[in-house]
Design a protein around this motif. Sequence first.
Motif, PDB file in Angstrom:
ATOM      1  N   VAL A 110       0.838  -1.200   0.000  1.00  0.00           N
ATOM      2  CA  VAL A 110       0.000   0.000   0.000  1.00  0.00           C
ATOM      3  C   VAL A 110       0.874   1.252   0.000  1.00  0.00           C
ATOM      4  CG1 VAL A 110      -1.610   1.352   1.396  1.00  0.00           C
ATOM      5  CG2 VAL A 110      -1.984  -1.100   1.088  1.00  0.00           C
TER       6      VAL A 110
ATOM      7  N   ASP B  31       2.376   2.193  -3.315  1.00  0.00           N
ATOM      8  CA  ASP B  31       1.437   2.859  -4.226  1.00  0.00           C
ATOM      9  C   ASP B  31       1.153   4.292  -3.789  1.00  0.00           C
ATOM     10  OD1 ASP B  31       1.306   0.645  -5.827  1.00  0.00           O
ATOM     11  OD2 ASP B  31      -0.539  -0.136  -4.921  1.00  0.00           O
ATOM     12  N   VAL B  32       1.118   4.532  -2.481  1.00  0.00           N
ATOM     13  CA  VAL B  32       0.941   5.900  -1.989  1.00  0.00           C
ATOM     14  C   VAL B  32       2.111   6.770  -2.432  1.00  0.00           C
ATOM     15  CG1 VAL B  32       0.890   7.322   0.105  1.00  0.00           C
ATOM     16  CG2 VAL B  32      -0.524   5.258  -0.034  1.00  0.00           C
ATOM     17  N   ARG B  33       3.317   6.236  -2.359  1.00  0.00           N
ATOM     18  CA  ARG B  33       4.502   6.998  -2.748  1.00  0.00           C
ATOM     19  C   ARG B  33       4.528   7.276  -4.247  1.00  0.00           C
ATOM     20  NH1 ARG B  33       9.829   4.354  -0.733  1.00  0.00           N
ATOM     21  NH2 ARG B  33      10.619   6.405  -1.328  1.00  0.00           N
ATOM     22  N   ARG B  34       3.936   6.384  -5.041  1.00  0.00           N
ATOM     23  CA  ARG B  34       3.937   6.567  -6.497  1.00  0.00           C
ATOM     24  C   ARG B  34       2.809   7.475  -6.978  1.00  0.00           C
ATOM     25  NH1 ARG B  34       5.729   0.945  -6.750  1.00  0.00           N
ATOM     26  NH2 ARG B  34       3.545   0.270  -6.599  1.00  0.00           N
ATOM     27  N   ALA B  35       1.868   7.807  -6.112  1.00  0.00           N
ATOM     28  CA  ALA B  35       0.710   8.597  -6.540  1.00  0.00           C
ATOM     29  C   ALA B  35       1.133   9.982  -7.012  1.00  0.00           C
ATOM     30  CB  ALA B  35      -0.286   8.719  -5.380  1.00  0.00           C
TER      31      ALA B  35
ATOM     32  N   TRP C  78       0.469  13.562  -6.728  1.00  0.00           N
ATOM     33  CA  TRP C  78      -0.203  14.459  -5.806  1.00  0.00           C
ATOM     34  C   TRP C  78      -0.301  15.862  -6.403  1.00  0.00           C
ATOM     35  CZ3 TRP C  78      -2.500  11.827  -2.166  1.00  0.00           C
ATOM     36  CH2 TRP C  78      -1.945  10.602  -1.752  1.00  0.00           C
TER      37      TRP C  78
ATOM     38  N   LEU D 295      -7.542  10.949  -3.773  1.00  0.00           N
ATOM     39  CA  LEU D 295      -6.373  10.305  -4.367  1.00  0.00           C
ATOM     40  C   LEU D 295      -5.809   9.212  -3.455  1.00  0.00           C
ATOM     41  CD1 LEU D 295      -4.547  13.435  -5.838  1.00  0.00           C
ATOM     42  CD2 LEU D 295      -5.488  11.514  -7.152  1.00  0.00           C
ATOM     43  N   LEU D 296      -5.770   9.502  -2.162  1.00  0.00           N
ATOM     44  CA  LEU D 296      -5.273   8.516  -1.206  1.00  0.00           C
ATOM     45  C   LEU D 296      -6.170   7.281  -1.202  1.00  0.00           C
ATOM     46  CD1 LEU D 296      -3.259   7.881   1.146  1.00  0.00           C
ATOM     47  CD2 LEU D 296      -5.016   8.795   2.669  1.00  0.00           C
TER      48      LEU D 296
ATOM     49  N   GLN E 168      -8.064   6.193  -3.548  1.00  0.00           N
ATOM     50  CA  GLN E 168      -7.879   5.446  -4.789  1.00  0.00           C
ATOM     51  C   GLN E 168      -6.612   4.595  -4.730  1.00  0.00           C
ATOM     52  OE1 GLN E 168      -7.901   8.376  -7.913  1.00  0.00           O
ATOM     53  NE2 GLN E 168     -10.021   8.980  -7.533  1.00  0.00           N
ATOM     54  N   ALA E 169      -5.539   5.157  -4.169  1.00  0.00           N
ATOM     55  CA  ALA E 169      -4.279   4.420  -4.087  1.00  0.00           C
ATOM     56  C   ALA E 169      -4.364   3.247  -3.115  1.00  0.00           C
ATOM     57  CB  ALA E 169      -3.157   5.367  -3.661  1.00  0.00           C
ATOM     58  N   VAL E 170      -5.104   3.428  -2.023  1.00  0.00           N
ATOM     59  CA  VAL E 170      -5.174   2.409  -0.978  1.00  0.00           C
ATOM     60  C   VAL E 170      -6.203   1.336  -1.316  1.00  0.00           C
ATOM     61  CG1 VAL E 170      -5.777   2.016   1.448  1.00  0.00           C
ATOM     62  CG2 VAL E 170      -4.354   3.981   0.809  1.00  0.00           C
TER      63      VAL E 170
END
Length: 280
Positions: free
Chosen positions: A190, A193-197, A199, A246-247, A249-251
């Motif tokens: 998880v 993917d948060v780091r790749r989002a 922002w 956005l968070l 969606q990533a999670v």
Amino acid sequence: MTDPVALAHRLVDIPSVSGAESDAAQFVALHLTDLGYRVEVFEALPGRPNVLATTDRPPWVVLSTHLDTVPPHIPAREDDGFLHGRGACDAKGIIAAQIAAAERLRAEGVAEIGLLFVVDEEMGSAGARAANVHPRARECRWLIDGEPTDNKLAAGSKGSLRLTLRTEGVTAHSAYPEQGRSAIDALLDVLADVRRAAWPTDAFFGDTTVNIGVIAGGTRPNVVAGEARADLQIRLVTDAAPVKRLLEQAVGARAQIEYLTAVNPLRLATVPGFETCVVR
């Protein structure tokens, strides 16, 4: 008149990590009482008091900063004209400077001033929220907030979104990992993917930044982790709502999201003739 360096030195020597600000608050309250202010100590959270000092006039202009520091406590020391120690810049040196400035104003006949020192700035800003609903808050026309800004006047401040991500797994002996499911592995996926989002960015405030400040989980090296968590702080350049979308969606459904605090970015009033900056 107050000696700001001596006062800052004494303040730095008082530990006041977020959650343990009471001793610093009581010291400041007694000092301001000795200077002749009307001092009110009021709790933002149990055992965590803000300090408000006023004169016999309404506090049209309030000088304010915070009592708490990040850990660990570092005692004060002076060398070559510099004061070192936890809070020397953020923000006990500022407390001392604001008290000294207020004393100069009072000596010049300016009485419509106040001093406000709050708790919990480094965490959830409970002190500021308690001050906002104080009955005397409506008397304040201008609040000058002290923060380390390289002596520049802040034209804006990024916002902040604090949250916790939690994952659950199935425990098993590490010799037989196929019998379990690691919550730590799930959390790492998880977080990747948060780091790749992608922002948001803003021409005035700059880039959204994400800090993964704490990761914890599991019980022993030979046990597949049954639970894990990560504490994050996101510095906002937009309102919190699009960042939350956005968070999420990533999670997806892989982790639980617990939102702790959300403060939107803020544009601030400036004064001509001062160099400005955007604080993070």
